[in-house]
Design a protein around this motif. Structure first.
Motif, PDB file in Angstrom:
ATOM      1  N   VAL A  79       0.753  -1.121  -0.081  1.00 36.97           N
ATOM      2  CA  VAL A  79       0.056  -0.032   0.119  1.00 36.97           C
ATOM      3  C   VAL A  79       0.925   1.357   0.162  1.00 36.97           C
ATOM      4  O   VAL A  79       0.715   2.146  -0.798  1.00 36.97           O
ATOM      5  N   ALA A  80       1.843   1.195   0.687  1.00 36.65           N
ATOM      6  CA  ALA A  80       2.892   2.470   1.025  1.00 36.65           C
ATOM      7  C   ALA A  80       3.586   2.432  -0.354  1.00 36.65           C
ATOM      8  O   ALA A  80       3.574   3.805  -0.695  1.00 36.65           O
ATOM      9  N   TYR A  81       4.042   1.538  -0.882  1.00 37.94           N
ATOM     10  CA  TYR A  81       5.005   1.606  -2.192  1.00 37.94           C
ATOM     11  C   TYR A  81       4.169   2.123  -3.360  1.00 37.94           C
ATOM     12  O   TYR A  81       4.463   2.693  -4.322  1.00 37.94           O
ATOM     13  N   SER A  82       2.636   1.643  -3.192  1.00 39.59           N
ATOM     14  CA  SER A  82       1.844   2.206  -4.286  1.00 39.59           C
ATOM     15  C   SER A  82       1.501   3.606  -4.454  1.00 39.59           C
ATOM     16  O   SER A  82       1.266   4.036  -5.452  1.00 39.59           O
ATOM     17  N   ASN A  83       1.924   4.103  -3.487  1.00 34.41           N
ATOM     18  CA  ASN A  83       1.541   5.656  -3.471  1.00 34.41           C
ATOM     19  C   ASN A  83       3.014   6.602  -4.018  1.00 34.41           C
ATOM     20  O   ASN A  83       2.968   7.785  -4.113  1.00 34.41           O
ATOM     21  N   ARG A  84       4.110   5.879  -4.186  1.00 37.80           N
ATOM     22  CA  ARG A  84       5.366   6.388  -4.319  1.00 37.80           C
ATOM     23  C   ARG A  84       5.357   7.323  -5.708  1.00 37.80           C
ATOM     24  O   ARG A  84       6.164   8.149  -5.844  1.00 37.80           O
ATOM     25  N   PRO A  85       4.615   6.709  -6.611  1.00 41.54           N
ATOM     26  CA  PRO A  85       4.561   7.489  -7.927  1.00 41.54           C
ATOM     27  C   PRO A  85       4.283   8.986  -7.686  1.00 41.54           C
ATOM     28  O   PRO A  85       4.400   9.775  -8.550  1.00 41.54           O
ATOM     29  N   VAL A  86       3.565   9.360  -6.461  1.00 45.71           N
ATOM     30  CA  VAL A  86       2.942  10.499  -6.348  1.00 45.71           C
ATOM     31  C   VAL A  86       4.148  11.593  -6.319  1.00 45.71           C
ATOM     32  O   VAL A  86       4.123  12.793  -6.904  1.00 45.71           O
ATOM     33  N   MET A 121      -4.651   0.245  -6.996  1.00 45.44           N
ATOM     34  CA  MET A 121      -3.660  -0.711  -6.140  1.00 45.44           C
ATOM     35  C   MET A 121      -4.182  -0.524  -4.840  1.00 45.44           C
ATOM     36  O   MET A 121      -4.409  -1.476  -4.211  1.00 45.44           O
ATOM     37  N   VAL A 122      -4.511   0.872  -4.322  1.00 48.13           N
ATOM     38  CA  VAL A 122      -5.150   0.784  -2.905  1.00 48.13           C
ATOM     39  C   VAL A 122      -6.289   0.150  -2.610  1.00 48.13           C
ATOM     40  O   VAL A 122      -6.417  -0.455  -1.475  1.00 48.13           O
ATOM     41  N   THR A 123      -7.224   0.208  -3.400  1.00 48.74           N
ATOM     42  CA  THR A 123      -8.494  -0.641  -3.417  1.00 48.74           C
ATOM     43  C   THR A 123      -8.845  -1.649  -3.703  1.00 48.74           C
ATOM     44  O   THR A 123     -10.003  -2.126  -3.497  1.00 48.74           O
ATOM     45  N   CYS A 124      -7.924  -2.320  -4.330  1.00 46.24           N
ATOM     46  CA  CYS A 124      -8.105  -3.696  -5.064  1.00 46.24           C
ATOM     47  C   CYS A 124      -8.339  -4.657  -3.924  1.00 46.24           C
ATOM     48  O   CYS A 124      -8.825  -5.827  -4.235  1.00 46.24           O
TER      49      CYS A 124
END
Length: 126
Positions: A79-86, A121-124
């Protein structure tokens, strides 16, 4: 992975809004590392301004690492890593504001795709 009850709230996915804010504040700090690196690259190697910006770059990476570790204590890595592209979005903003770089429609489309991907990714696992 089990989360402590103090980390849960009525927020989506059970993560407190504060945790998500801390995560994104860390990502903002991480993006500033690139800004400081670009400023350093514009200076003569090992000059005082170069060392100043390089020091800021290292400081930003250090602060980011501390924040990242604290976030990972409370949130799954996926979950944390999926936010890195921000950070890429922040890079566009910094490039435009600080270096007068052009933002194209393709870049904006890419940013939109990133946000859709993060949402998926976060809601899957809901």
């Amino acid at each position: 992975m089990e989360r402590n009850s103090d980390q849960l709230s009525s927020a989506p996915h059970g993560y407190s809004p504060l945790l998500l804010i801390v995560l994104h504040a860390g990502l903002l700090v991480s993006s500033l590392s690139g800004v400081f690196a670009k400023f350093a690259a514009q200076e003569e190697l090992l000059s005082l301004p170069f060392l100043f910006y390089y020091g800021l770059d290292l400081a930003a990476m250090f602060v980011y690492a501390i924040i990242w570790q604290q976030v990972l204590k409370r949130m799954p890595l996926t979950v944390a890593y999926s936010n890195r592209p921000v950070s890429l979005i922040w890079g566009l903003i910094w490039g435009f504001l600080l270096f007068q770089e052009t933002i194209t429609w393709n870049m904006l489309l890419g940013a939109a795709v990133i946000f859709v991907g993060i949402t998926i990714m976060v809601t899957c696992d809901e």
